[in-house]
Motif scaffolding. Structure first.
Motif, mmCIF file in Angstrom:
data_model
loop_
_atom_site.group_PDB
_atom_site.id
_atom_site.type_symbol
_atom_site.label_atom_id
_atom_site.label_comp_id
_atom_site.label_asym_id
_atom_site.label_seq_id
_atom_site.Cartn_x
_atom_site.Cartn_y
_atom_site.Cartn_z
ATOM 1 N N UNK A 171 74.723 6.065 30.525
ATOM 2 C CA UNK A 171 75.615 5.305 31.236
ATOM 3 C C UNK A 171 74.526 4.006 31.758
ATOM 4 N N UNK A 172 73.236 4.757 32.320
ATOM 5 C CA UNK A 172 72.339 3.760 32.884
ATOM 6 C C UNK A 172 71.881 3.195 31.546
ATOM 7 N N UNK A 173 71.366 3.860 30.613
ATOM 8 C CA UNK A 173 70.741 3.012 29.580
ATOM 9 C C UNK A 173 71.646 1.810 29.121
ATOM 10 N N UNK A 174 72.865 2.086 29.081
ATOM 11 C CA UNK A 174 73.482 0.909 28.217
ATOM 12 C C UNK A 174 73.888 -0.158 29.241
ATOM 13 N N UNK A 175 74.187 0.180 30.805
ATOM 14 C CA UNK A 175 74.577 -0.605 31.724
ATOM 15 C C UNK A 175 73.660 -1.367 32.339
ATOM 16 N N UNK A 176 72.213 -1.147 31.977
ATOM 17 C CA UNK A 176 70.954 -1.973 32.672
ATOM 18 C C UNK A 176 70.941 -3.411 32.077
ATOM 19 N N UNK A 177 71.441 -3.493 30.787
ATOM 20 C CA UNK A 177 71.581 -4.749 30.392
ATOM 21 C C UNK A 177 72.694 -5.781 30.628
ATOM 22 N N UNK A 178 73.505 -5.175 31.553
ATOM 23 C CA UNK A 178 74.387 -6.354 32.332
ATOM 24 C C UNK A 178 73.580 -6.997 33.442
ATOM 25 N N UNK A 179 72.608 -6.420 33.709
ATOM 26 C CA UNK A 179 71.600 -7.142 34.566
ATOM 27 C C UNK A 179 71.138 -8.448 34.055
ATOM 28 N N UNK A 180 70.793 -8.377 32.789
ATOM 29 C CA UNK A 180 70.055 -9.653 32.232
ATOM 30 C C UNK A 180 71.039 -10.657 31.903
ATOM 31 N N UNK A 181 72.255 -9.829 31.407
ATOM 32 C CA UNK A 181 73.501 -10.885 31.329
ATOM 33 C C UNK A 181 73.981 -11.658 32.559
ATOM 34 N N UNK A 182 73.880 -11.206 33.653
ATOM 35 C CA UNK A 182 74.354 -11.610 34.988
ATOM 36 C C UNK A 182 73.147 -12.599 35.240
ATOM 37 N N UNK A 183 72.023 -12.631 34.955
ATOM 38 C CA UNK A 183 70.846 -13.198 35.226
ATOM 39 C C UNK A 183 71.169 -14.733 34.367
ATOM 40 N N UNK A 184 71.383 -14.830 33.277
ATOM 41 C CA UNK A 184 71.773 -15.637 32.565
ATOM 42 C C UNK A 184 73.112 -16.378 32.968
ATOM 43 N N UNK A 185 73.999 -15.538 33.551
ATOM 44 C CA UNK A 185 75.335 -16.354 33.702
ATOM 45 C C UNK A 185 74.978 -17.068 35.174
ATOM 46 N N UNK A 186 74.348 -16.689 35.887
ATOM 47 C CA UNK A 186 73.746 -17.207 37.345
ATOM 48 C C UNK A 186 73.022 -18.613 37.047
ATOM 49 N N UNK A 187 72.174 -18.529 36.016
ATOM 50 C CA UNK A 187 71.185 -19.640 35.612
ATOM 51 C C UNK A 187 72.266 -20.773 35.299
ATOM 52 N N UNK A 188 73.195 -20.657 34.524
ATOM 53 C CA UNK A 188 74.086 -21.512 33.954
ATOM 54 C C UNK A 188 75.117 -22.167 34.908
ATOM 55 N N UNK A 189 75.638 -21.240 35.748
ATOM 56 C CA UNK A 189 76.469 -21.483 37.112
ATOM 57 C C UNK A 189 75.679 -22.325 37.967
ATOM 58 N N UNK A 190 74.251 -21.914 38.145
ATOM 59 C CA UNK A 190 73.190 -23.095 38.657
ATOM 60 C C UNK A 190 73.372 -24.185 38.352
ATOM 61 N N UNK A 191 73.130 -24.382 37.076
ATOM 62 C CA UNK A 191 73.044 -25.632 36.262
ATOM 63 C C UNK A 191 74.291 -26.590 36.411
#
Length: 423
Positions: A171-191
Motif C-alpha cells: 500500500x505504501x509502495x503504490x501510494x507514495x506516488x500520490x505525493x508527486x501527483x500532488x506536487x504537480x497539482x499544487x504547481x499548476x494551481x499556483x500558476x
C-alpha cells in the motif's frame, strides 16, 4: 509588461521557468500508476487472491484508460482550457493513486486505478499543446526535456516498487506516488490562481519570440477555443490517422514486449531474474529514445528514414528473440528497446505538424485516443496466438504485420504538412 500580483512581481522569464517546471513534474507523473503496479502483482495476489484473467485486465487497463482519456480530454479543453485541464488531470491522478493504496477489494482497486489512469491519460493529451502554447520556439528541446522526465517517471516506480513494499507494505509502495501527483497539482494551481497575468505575459513572450518561425499564437484563449469549433473535423485529416497508426502500433508492440518478454526468455531456459533484468533493460532504453527521437523529428526534413531505422530495430530484435533468444540477448533486447523510439518521435510531431495550440490539442487527443485504443489488442492477441499455435512464430508474425501498419503511419506523417490545412 503586465503587473504580476499578489505580493511581488515575477518576470516573464521567471514565469516561463515556473511553467516549464510544472510541465516537467507533470510528465513525471504520467506512468507511475502503471509501472508501480506490475512488480507487485504477486504481493497483491497474496492479499486479494485473483486469477490469471485479472492479471490480463491489469495489463489492458492502462491502454484502455489512455484511449478513453484521448476521447474525453478534448471536451475538457473546449469547456475550460489547457491549464484547467491539466489541473483536473493531476487531481484525478492524485485521488486515484491515494484511494488505490487503501483498497480493500478488487473492484475498489480497479476503480481507483481507473481514476488515476484517466488522469494520466488526460496529461498525455494536454502536455503537447501546453508546450506549443508556452514554448512554440523551443518545441524540440522542451519535448526532449519532458519525454526524458516521463521515462524517468516510468523507470523509477518499477525499480523501487518491491524494495518499498518489502520495507513497509504494498500500500505504501503504490501510494507514495500520490505525493508527486500532488506536487504537480499544487504547481499548476499556483500558476493558475496566483499569477494569471504571468500566464498571459508568458504566452505573449512566446509568441513574440517566435513570430518569424510560427504563425501568431492567440493570447485570448477563448478565441482559440471558438476557432477550434469552426476549424474542422480532425478525423477528416490523413495526418491525424497517420499519427494514430504510429501511436497505436508503437504502443501495441511496446506493451506486448512488456507483457511477454519475460515469458519468452524463461521458456528458452533463462531464469526469472535474468528475464526481469531484460525487461529493465528494455525499459531503460526509453531514455536514449527520448533524446534521439525529438532531435530527428526536428532536424530531418524527411524523417521517414528514422521510422525505417526503428522498424529495422524491431524486426532484427524480433528475429533474434524468435530463433536464438539466448545467443545474444543483450543485442536483441537493445534493438527491440530502440524500436519504440517512434513514440517520442510521434509526440514531437504533434507540435511540428500543427500551427496552433488548438491544432496541437486536437491532433494529440485524436492520435493518442485512437492509438491507445488500437494498442489494447497487443498483449492479448500476442498471448492468444501463442496459445492457438503453441509456438512463438505466430505471435511475432502478428507483430510483423503491425509493423507494416506502423510504416504506413510513418509514411503519412513524414510528409511536410499541417493539420490545419487538411481539416
Amino acid at each position: 509588461m503586465a503587473n504580476i500580483t499578489p505580493s511581488f512581481k515575477l518576470s516573464i522569464k521567471q514565469g516561463r521557468v515556473l511553467i516549464l517546471i510544472s510541465i516537467l513534474v507533470t510528465s513525471f507523473n504520467l506512468r507511475t500508476a502503471v509501472t508501480s503496479l506490475t512488480p507487485l502483482v504477486e504481493k497483491l495476489h497474496e492479499s486479494f487472491e485473483f486469477g490469471n484473467f485479472l492479471v490480463g485486465v491489469f495489463g489492458m487497463l492502462p491502454t484502455m484508460a489512455f484511449a478513453a482519456a484521448g476521447i474525453v480530454t478534448p471536451a475538457f479543453m473546449r469547456k475550460i482550457n489547457l491549464e484547467k485541464t491539466v489541473i483536473a488531470a493531476m487531481l484525478f491522478a492524485f485521488i486515484g493513486l491515494l484511494l488505490r493504496s487503501y483498497s480493500m477489494n478488487i473492484p475498489f482497486f480497479l476503480a481507483s486505478s481507473l481514476i488515476a489512469l484517466l488522469g494520466m491519460g488526460m496529461g498525455n493529451v494536454v502536455l503537447p499543446p501546453l508546450v506549443k502554447r508556452y514554448f512554440p520556439e523551443k518545441i524540440g528541446s522542451i519535448s526532449i526535456y519532458y519525454i526524458v522526465i516521463l521515462q524517468i517517471g516510468t523507470l523509477l516506480p518499477a525499480f523501487t516498487a518491491v524494495p518499498l513494499a518489502n520495507l513497509v507494505d504494498w500500500r505504501f509502495s503504490l501510494g507514495i506516488w500520490a505525493v508527486t501527483a500532488f506536487i504537480s497539482l499544487a504547481l499548476w494551481l499556483y500558476v493558475w490562481f496566483a499569477y494569471p497575468a504571468m500566464r498571459e505575459a508568458s504566452v505573449a513572450s512566446s509568441s513574440s519570440n517566435n513570430k518569424a518561425a510560427t504563425p501568431e499564437i492567440h493570447n485570448n484563449e477563448e478565441d482559440q477555443l471558438e476557432n477550434h469549433k469552426t476549424q474542422g473535423k480532425v478525423w477528416r485529416a490523413p495526418l491525424a490517422w497517420g499519427l494514430a497508426l504510429m501511436f497505436g502500433m508503437t504502443s501495441l508492440n511496446t506493451y506486448s514486449m512488456f507483457s511477454w518478454l519475460p515469458r519468452i526468455f524463461t521458456s528458452a531456459g533463462a531464469t526469472q531474474v535474468f528475464a526481469g533484468n531484460m525487461v529493465g533493460l528494455f525499459s531503460a532504453l526509453g531514455l536514449l529514445s527520448a533524446f534521439l527521437a525529438p532531435l530527428a523529428a526536428v532536424r530531418l526534413k524527411n524523417p521517414l528514414p528514422f521510422v525505417l531505422i526503428c522498424i529495422f530495430c524491431f524486426v532484427t530484435g524480433y528475429l533474434g528473440l524468435l530463433f536464438a533468444p539466448l545467443a545474444a540477448p543483450l543485442i536483441w533486447v537493445t534493438l527491440v528497446g530502440l524500436g519504440p523510439s517512434t513514440f517520442p518521435f510521434a509526440l514531437t510531431l504533434i507540435n511540428l505538424r500543427t500551427r496552433t495550440a488548438q491544432g496541437s490539442a486536437s491532433l494529440s487527443s485524436f492520435g493518442q485516443g485512437i492509438g491507445y485504443l488500437l494498442s489494447c489488442a497487443g498483449p492479448l492477441m500476442f498471448g492468444l496466438f501463442h496459445d492457438w499455435f503453441n509456438n512463438w512464430h505466430a505471435p511475432f508474425i502478428f507483430l510483423g504485420f503491425c509493423l507494416c501498419v506502423l510504416f504506413i503511419g510513418g509514411l503519412i506523417v513524414s510528409k511536410p504538412r499541417f493539420l490545419e490545412d487538411e481539416w
